[in-house]
Design an enzyme around this catalytic site. Structure first.
Site, short mmCIF file in Angstrom:
data_model
loop_
_atom_site.label_atom_id
_atom_site.label_comp_id
_atom_site.label_asym_id
_atom_site.label_seq_id
_atom_site.Cartn_x
_atom_site.Cartn_y
_atom_site.Cartn_z
N HIS A 267 44.20 32.40 24.35
CA HIS A 267 44.38 33.77 24.86
C HIS A 267 45.69 33.89 25.64
CE1 HIS A 267 42.34 33.28 29.13
NE2 HIS A 267 43.26 32.38 28.92
N CYS B 179 49.23 32.11 32.71
CA CYS B 179 48.33 32.72 31.71
C CYS B 179 49.02 33.84 30.94
CB CYS B 179 47.07 33.23 32.39
SG CYS B 179 46.03 31.89 32.94
N HIS C 73 47.78 30.22 25.16
CA HIS C 73 47.33 28.88 25.58
C HIS C 73 45.83 28.84 25.35
CE1 HIS C 73 46.55 31.34 29.13
NE2 HIS C 73 45.56 30.51 29.39
N HIS D 66 41.68 27.26 25.87
CA HIS D 66 40.66 26.72 26.78
C HIS D 66 39.50 26.18 25.95
CE1 HIS D 66 42.30 28.31 30.54
NE2 HIS D 66 42.58 29.42 29.89
N ASP E 240 35.15 30.94 18.10
CA ASP E 240 35.60 29.54 18.03
C ASP E 240 36.85 29.39 17.17
OD1 ASP E 240 35.42 26.80 18.68
OD2 ASP E 240 34.46 26.39 16.75
N HIS E 241 37.84 28.70 17.73
CA HIS E 241 39.13 28.47 17.06
C HIS E 241 39.84 29.77 16.71
CE1 HIS E 241 37.62 24.40 16.98
NE2 HIS E 241 38.83 23.99 16.66
N GLU F 120 35.46 28.58 32.01
CA GLU F 120 36.78 28.56 31.38
C GLU F 120 37.42 27.19 31.58
OE1 GLU F 120 39.65 32.08 30.84
OE2 GLU F 120 40.27 31.11 32.70
NI NI Z 1 43.81 30.97 30.35
#
Ligand code: NI
Length: 135
Positions: A15, A34, A40, A42, A80-81, A125
């Site tokens: 995100h 961020c 990036h 998580h 996911d992914h 997160e």
């Molecule tokens: Ni983040």
């Protein structure tokens, strides 16, 4: 007598936190790393809890296989992914913060679970940062 049952799940996603109507500098000031325009990722850990009466016939509050499949179909397969900003329409105009992701997850699951049961979403997160939403 109400009992809470919980199921853990997991997804990886990328995100970027930013507002398109703010300058890069303002986004950098508020969101820091961020705001990386290249995104990036998580490793999100999710705990979904369902609270309700024990069914006297089955002894279950909810069949955990059903809960597992609901999370898989409605959350894991959607997130996911994925790049949350680009791939998940819920975040087209909504910053994919942990807070907002938890609310989106709750809203996606709520219609699939009996109204007489309460649901709670806890989203990690990072191992140390997590949010809780119960509607
Ligand atoms: Ni983040």
């Amino acid at each position: 007598m109400k009992v809470k049952v919980s199921r853990k799940a997991h997804f990886n996603a990328a995100h970027r936190l930013f507002r398109a109507d703010w300058s890069f500098e303002k986004n950098q000031e508020v969101f820091g790393k961020c705001n990386n325009p290249r995104f990036h990722g998580h490793n999100y850990d999710l705990i979904v809890s369902v609270t309700g009466e024990i069914n006297q016939k089955t002894g279950y509050v909810m069949d955990m296989k059903v809960l597992k499949d609901l999370i898989k179909e409605n959350i894991e397969e959607t997130f996911d992914h994925k790049n949350l900003n680009l791939d998940v329409p819920d975040f087209k105009n909504l910053n994919p913060t942990a807070e907002n992701i938890a609310v989106v997850i709750w809203n996606k699951l709520r219609p699939h679970i009996d109204d007489n049961k309460e649901i709670e979403v806890v989203l990690y997160e990072t191992p140390r940062n997590f949010v809780t939403y119960s509607g």
